[in-house]
Write a protein that holds these residues in place. Structure first.
Motif, PDB file in Angstrom:
ATOM      1  N   UNK A  14       0.861  -1.393   0.061  1.00  0.00           N
ATOM      2  CA  UNK A  14      -0.119  -0.046  -0.052  1.00  0.00           C
ATOM      3  C   UNK A  14       0.839   1.209  -0.104  1.00  0.00           C
ATOM      4  N   UNK A  15       1.849   1.262   0.819  1.00  0.00           N
ATOM      5  CA  UNK A  15       2.875   2.524   0.609  1.00  0.00           C
ATOM      6  C   UNK A  15       3.351   2.664  -0.743  1.00  0.00           C
ATOM      7  N   UNK A  16       3.901   1.566  -1.276  1.00  0.00           N
ATOM      8  CA  UNK A  16       4.634   1.706  -2.588  1.00  0.00           C
ATOM      9  C   UNK A  16       3.638   2.324  -3.605  1.00  0.00           C
ATOM     10  N   UNK A  17       1.927   2.057  -3.383  1.00  0.00           N
ATOM     11  CA  UNK A  17       1.301   2.439  -4.148  1.00  0.00           C
ATOM     12  C   UNK A  17       0.890   3.967  -3.857  1.00  0.00           C
ATOM     13  N   UNK A  18       1.456   4.291  -2.848  1.00  0.00           N
ATOM     14  CA  UNK A  18       1.164   5.655  -2.433  1.00  0.00           C
ATOM     15  C   UNK A  18      -0.291   5.900  -1.656  1.00  0.00           C
ATOM     16  N   UNK A  19      -0.500   4.763  -1.329  1.00  0.00           N
ATOM     17  CA  UNK A  19      -1.711   4.788   0.052  1.00  0.00           C
ATOM     18  C   UNK A  19      -1.471   4.587   1.446  1.00  0.00           C
ATOM     19  N   UNK A  20      -2.239   5.141   2.300  1.00  0.00           N
ATOM     20  CA  UNK A  20      -2.204   4.728   3.556  1.00  0.00           C
ATOM     21  C   UNK A  20      -2.388   3.792   4.128  1.00  0.00           C
TER      22      UNK A  20
END
Length: 213
Positions: free
Chosen positions: A124-130
């Motif tokens: 999720x972090x790599x996808x720019x999401x929290x």
């Protein structure tokens, strides 16, 4: 399961002898989905008797107070100056931010927790999401009720003036019926400054908290 009052007394004496500064005492919860919880469902494991559990708590309160501990929260005892500031923040319903996998946070009326695996967290972090798994927005009534039953866990209880300044409400008026019932049952003590559980209320905390859930 199977623990006797004599064994419990010996455990307490050992803990005190080790010059322990802080002691948290909780009865075992048999949770669903855990090995012991499943064993309980099969009848292979029996939860501790409630009367025996109450006797154990009474013994702990007596012995630890004699040893110089402060009973500052229902399940927590500390030598003066060693109360858990971390846990007191929860019971006073202060803001806290949890960072990392499975961490929980509460910021005013916004409560949320993160995903529970490293893989999900990184993805999720790599996808720019929290990496948030669950979140909940509480209304002011829920916030105030939560502040009451959490605050009553502390021996100091709840300050009327602090509650008024934080939530803009008089807790005595907002929860008049609940306070009256608990007072009549001998579980709650009120004075000019605030309210707190009685010694009987500390023993029957869940019964008191249920009034505000």
């Amino acid at each position: 399961p199977g623990q006797s009052l004599a064994q419990w007394r010996a455990d307490l004496e050992t803990a005190v002898a080790l010059q322990t500064e802080h002691i948290s005492l909780y009865s075992l919860s048999l949770e669903p989905g855990t090995p012991w919880g499943e064993a309980s469902l099969r009848g292979a494991l029996t939860a501790a008797d409630e009367d025996l559990s109450a006797d154990m708590l009474e013994l702990a309160i007596q012995q630890l107070k004699q040893a110089g501990f402060l009973h500052y929260e229902i399940s927590n005892f500390a030598r003066p100056g060693y109360q858990s500031q971390h846990n007191c923040a929860y019971w006073r319903r202060d803001n806290y931010l949890g960072l990392g996998v499975a961490a929980a946070s509460c910021l005013a009326n916004h409560r949320f927790s993160n995903v529970t695996t490293i893989e999900q967290y990184e993805q999720l972090l790599q996808q720019g999401q929290l990496p948030v798994l669950d979140e909940e927005l509480l209304d002011i009534n829920d916030v105030m009720a939560e502040a009451v039953f959490l605050g009553l866990r502390l021996a100091e209880g709840i300050s009327f003036s602090d509650f008024q300044s934080r939530y803009g409400a008089d807790v005595r008026k907002r929860f008049r019926k609940q306070i009256a019932r608990l007072n009549k049952a001998g579980l709650l003590l009120c004075d000019e400054q605030g309210m707190r559980l009685t010694e009987r209320g500390m023993m029957l905390g869940n019964q008191a908290f249920a009034e505000f859930v």
